[in-house]
Design a protein around this motif. Structure first.
Motif, PDB file in Angstrom:
ATOM      1  N   ARG A  84       0.833  -1.204   0.000  1.00 17.78           N
ATOM      2  CA  ARG A  84       0.000   0.000   0.000  1.00 17.78           C
ATOM      3  C   ARG A  84       0.869   1.255   0.000  1.00 17.78           C
ATOM      4  NH1 ARG A  84      -5.231  -1.578   1.144  1.00 17.78           N
ATOM      5  NH2 ARG A  84      -5.341  -3.749   1.748  1.00 17.78           N
ATOM      6  N   GLU A  85       1.954   1.201   0.730  1.00 17.58           N
ATOM      7  CA  GLU A  85       2.886   2.332   0.778  1.00 17.58           C
ATOM      8  C   GLU A  85       3.565   2.506  -0.589  1.00 17.58           C
ATOM      9  OE1 GLU A  85       4.409   5.539   2.700  1.00 17.58           O
ATOM     10  OE2 GLU A  85       2.936   4.147   3.539  1.00 17.58           O
ATOM     11  N   MET A  86       3.869   1.398  -1.225  1.00 17.71           N
ATOM     12  CA  MET A  86       4.529   1.408  -2.526  1.00 17.71           C
ATOM     13  C   MET A  86       3.653   2.064  -3.608  1.00 17.71           C
ATOM     14  SD  MET A  86       5.972  -1.942  -4.431  1.00 17.71           S
ATOM     15  CE  MET A  86       7.525  -2.304  -3.718  1.00 17.71           C
ATOM     16  N   LEU A  87       2.346   1.972  -3.436  1.00 23.33           N
ATOM     17  CA  LEU A  87       1.430   2.574  -4.408  1.00 23.33           C
ATOM     18  C   LEU A  87       1.699   4.065  -4.604  1.00 23.33           C
ATOM     19  CD1 LEU A  87      -2.170   1.175  -3.736  1.00 23.33           C
ATOM     20  CD2 LEU A  87      -0.826   0.971  -5.819  1.00 23.33           C
ATOM     21  N   LYS A  88       2.120   4.722  -3.547  1.00 26.39           N
ATOM     22  CA  LYS A  88       2.315   6.179  -3.599  1.00 26.39           C
ATOM     23  C   LYS A  88       3.270   6.613  -4.703  1.00 26.39           C
ATOM     24  CE  LYS A  88       1.285   6.850   1.271  1.00 26.39           C
ATOM     25  NZ  LYS A  88       1.815   7.252   2.580  1.00 26.39           N
ATOM     26  N   GLN A  89       4.271   5.799  -5.000  1.00 23.96           N
ATOM     27  CA  GLN A  89       5.235   6.201  -6.025  1.00 23.96           C
ATOM     28  C   GLN A  89       4.677   6.085  -7.446  1.00 23.96           C
ATOM     29  OE1 GLN A  89       8.769   3.633  -6.351  1.00 23.96           O
ATOM     30  NE2 GLN A  89       7.702   2.211  -4.986  1.00 23.96           N
ATOM     31  N   TYR A  90       3.543   5.409  -7.606  1.00 26.73           N
ATOM     32  CA  TYR A  90       2.940   5.257  -8.930  1.00 26.73           C
ATOM     33  C   TYR A  90       1.693   6.121  -9.101  1.00 26.73           C
ATOM     34  CZ  TYR A  90       6.108   1.333  -8.905  1.00 26.73           C
ATOM     35  OH  TYR A  90       7.244   0.568  -8.815  1.00 26.73           O
ATOM     36  N   TYR A  91       1.343   6.880  -8.077  1.00 31.79           N
ATOM     37  CA  TYR A  91       0.148   7.726  -8.093  1.00 31.79           C
ATOM     38  C   TYR A  91       0.313   8.856  -9.106  1.00 31.79           C
ATOM     39  CZ  TYR A  91      -3.155  11.259  -6.451  1.00 31.79           C
ATOM     40  OH  TYR A  91      -4.145  12.205  -6.378  1.00 31.79           O
ATOM     41  N   ILE A  92      -0.703   9.039  -9.962  1.00 30.20           N
ATOM     42  CA  ILE A  92      -0.655  10.137 -10.934  1.00 30.20           C
ATOM     43  C   ILE A  92      -1.855  11.073 -10.833  1.00 30.20           C
ATOM     44  CG2 ILE A  92       0.842   8.953 -12.583  1.00 30.20           C
ATOM     45  CD1 ILE A  92      -1.697   8.290 -14.214  1.00 30.20           C
ATOM     46  N   GLY A  93      -2.892  10.672 -10.118  1.00 30.40           N
ATOM     47  CA  GLY A  93      -4.054  11.546  -9.983  1.00 30.40           C
ATOM     48  C   GLY A  93      -5.241  10.800  -9.420  1.00 30.40           C
ATOM     49  N   ASP A  94      -6.393  11.464  -9.435  1.00 35.46           N
ATOM     50  CA  ASP A  94      -7.630  10.894  -8.925  1.00 35.46           C
ATOM     51  C   ASP A  94      -8.632  10.709 -10.056  1.00 35.46           C
ATOM     52  OD1 ASP A  94      -6.573  10.989  -6.395  1.00 35.46           O
ATOM     53  OD2 ASP A  94      -7.797  12.669  -5.715  1.00 35.46           O
ATOM     54  N   VAL A  95      -9.591   9.832  -9.825  1.00 34.45           N
ATOM     55  CA  VAL A  95     -10.693   9.675 -10.769  1.00 34.45           C
ATOM     56  C   VAL A  95     -11.569  10.914 -10.649  1.00 34.45           C
ATOM     57  CG1 VAL A  95     -12.754   8.318 -11.311  1.00 34.45           C
ATOM     58  CG2 VAL A  95     -10.654   7.171 -10.649  1.00 34.45           C
ATOM     59  N   HIS A  96     -12.052  11.404 -11.763  1.00 33.95           N
ATOM     60  CA  HIS A  96     -12.917  12.578 -11.768  1.00 33.95           C
ATOM     61  C   HIS A  96     -14.108  12.317 -10.854  1.00 33.95           C
ATOM     62  CE1 HIS A  96     -15.513  15.772 -13.253  1.00 33.95           C
ATOM     63  NE2 HIS A  96     -14.389  16.348 -13.666  1.00 33.95           N
ATOM     64  N   PRO A  97     -14.462  13.260  -9.984  1.00 34.02           N
ATOM     65  CA  PRO A  97     -15.546  13.047  -9.019  1.00 34.02           C
ATOM     66  C   PRO A  97     -16.863  12.568  -9.627  1.00 34.02           C
ATOM     67  CG  PRO A  97     -14.390  15.075  -8.513  1.00 34.02           C
ATOM     68  CD  PRO A  97     -13.832  14.561  -9.806  1.00 34.02           C
ATOM     69  N   SER A  98     -17.159  12.987 -10.837  1.00 36.78           N
ATOM     70  CA  SER A  98     -18.427  12.558 -11.446  1.00 36.78           C
ATOM     71  C   SER A  98     -18.404  11.078 -11.848  1.00 36.78           C
ATOM     72  CB  SER A  98     -18.753  13.410 -12.674  1.00 36.78           C
ATOM     73  OG  SER A  98     -17.772  13.209 -13.672  1.00 36.78           O
ATOM     74  N   ASP A  99     -17.212  10.479 -11.924  1.00 35.86           N
ATOM     75  CA  ASP A  99     -17.087   9.059 -12.272  1.00 35.86           C
ATOM     76  C   ASP A  99     -17.039   8.148 -11.049  1.00 35.86           C
ATOM     77  OD1 ASP A  99     -17.058   9.671 -14.935  1.00 35.86           O
ATOM     78  OD2 ASP A  99     -14.897   9.457 -15.190  1.00 35.86           O
ATOM     79  N   LEU A 100     -16.923   8.734  -9.867  1.00 32.45           N
ATOM     80  CA  LEU A 100     -16.806   7.933  -8.648  1.00 32.45           C
ATOM     81  C   LEU A 100     -18.149   7.386  -8.212  1.00 32.45           C
ATOM     82  CD1 LEU A 100     -14.351   9.984  -6.449  1.00 32.45           C
ATOM     83  CD2 LEU A 100     -13.929   7.791  -7.514  1.00 32.45           C
ATOM     84  N   LYS A 101     -18.114   6.149  -7.722  1.00 33.11           N
ATOM     85  CA  LYS A 101     -19.289   5.548  -7.112  1.00 33.11           C
ATOM     86  C   LYS A 101     -19.243   5.901  -5.632  1.00 33.11           C
ATOM     87  CE  LYS A 101     -19.135   1.665 -10.246  1.00 33.11           C
ATOM     88  NZ  LYS A 101     -18.766   0.271 -10.377  1.00 33.11           N
ATOM     89  N   PRO A 102     -20.392   6.162  -5.011  1.00 27.70           N
ATOM     90  CA  PRO A 102     -20.370   6.479  -3.579  1.00 27.70           C
ATOM     91  C   PRO A 102     -19.833   5.322  -2.764  1.00 27.70           C
ATOM     92  CG  PRO A 102     -22.613   6.582  -4.471  1.00 27.70           C
ATOM     93  CD  PRO A 102     -21.704   6.160  -5.571  1.00 27.70           C
ATOM     94  N   GLN A 103     -18.970   5.627  -1.809  1.00 30.55           N
ATOM     95  CA  GLN A 103     -18.410   4.603  -0.929  1.00 30.55           C
ATOM     96  C   GLN A 103     -19.050   4.742   0.430  1.00 30.55           C
ATOM     97  OE1 GLN A 103     -14.189   4.868  -0.844  1.00 30.55           O
ATOM     98  NE2 GLN A 103     -13.948   4.179  -2.933  1.00 30.55           N
ATOM     99  N   SER A 104     -19.244   3.627   1.091  1.00 29.98           N
ATOM    100  CA  SER A 104     -19.902   3.658   2.382  1.00 29.98           C
ATOM    101  C   SER A 104     -18.896   3.696   3.510  1.00 29.98           C
ATOM    102  CB  SER A 104     -20.794   2.431   2.539  1.00 29.98           C
ATOM    103  OG  SER A 104     -20.018   1.267   2.407  1.00 29.98           O
TER     104      SER A 104
END
Length: 146
Positions: A84-104
């Protein structure tokens, strides 16, 4: 793709500027070849192209998930906190808010490794074990009385 500037505080009273790049799911879906692989995990976009040869599970696993939301697969495997920590080095951005499904309820899924429905995976084996136990006792009682 859209970029948004967000200001925050580093705790010392000074403001800091961070740019967040948003990607549409359609754009991520185009990045699904061995030359360029993007994944979405918990609403965050990762370019894991450089990681293909290093992935302990083999590159095929990553290619299977390329260009898609791999959150469920990522959690099903039970990745370590190091992964999970390793993921940070491959992060390039977020999914556009309108494409996100609500999370509980999960405020930061990368930090939360709890499984809300893990008990469901144990119900069938437990019920099966109890049933086998009762059947065993029944047949053993029958064989003694004969």
């Amino acid at each position: 793709m859209a970029t948004v500037e967000a200001s925050g505080s580093d705790g010392k009273g000074q403001g800091s500027e961070t740019a967040v790049t948003y990607y549409r799911l359609e754009e991520v879906a185009k990045r699904n070849t061995a030359k360029e692989i993007w994944l979405v995990i918990h609403g965050r976009v990762y370019d894991i192209t450089r990681f293909l040869n290093e992935h302990p599970g083999g590159e095929e696993v990553l290619i299977e998930q390329a260009g898609a939301d791999a959150s469920e697969s990522f959690e099903d495997v039970g990745h370590s906190s190091d992964a999970r920590e390793m993921l940070k080095q491959y992060y390039i951005g977020d999914v556009h808010p309108s494409d996100l499904k609500p999370q509980s309820g999960n405020k930061d899924p990368l930090k939360s490794s709890s499984c809300k429905s893990c008990w469901a995976y144990w119900i069938v084996p437990i019920v099966g074990a109890v049933l086998i136990g009762f059947l065993y006792r029944y047949y053993m009682a029958e064989s003694r009385s004969s």
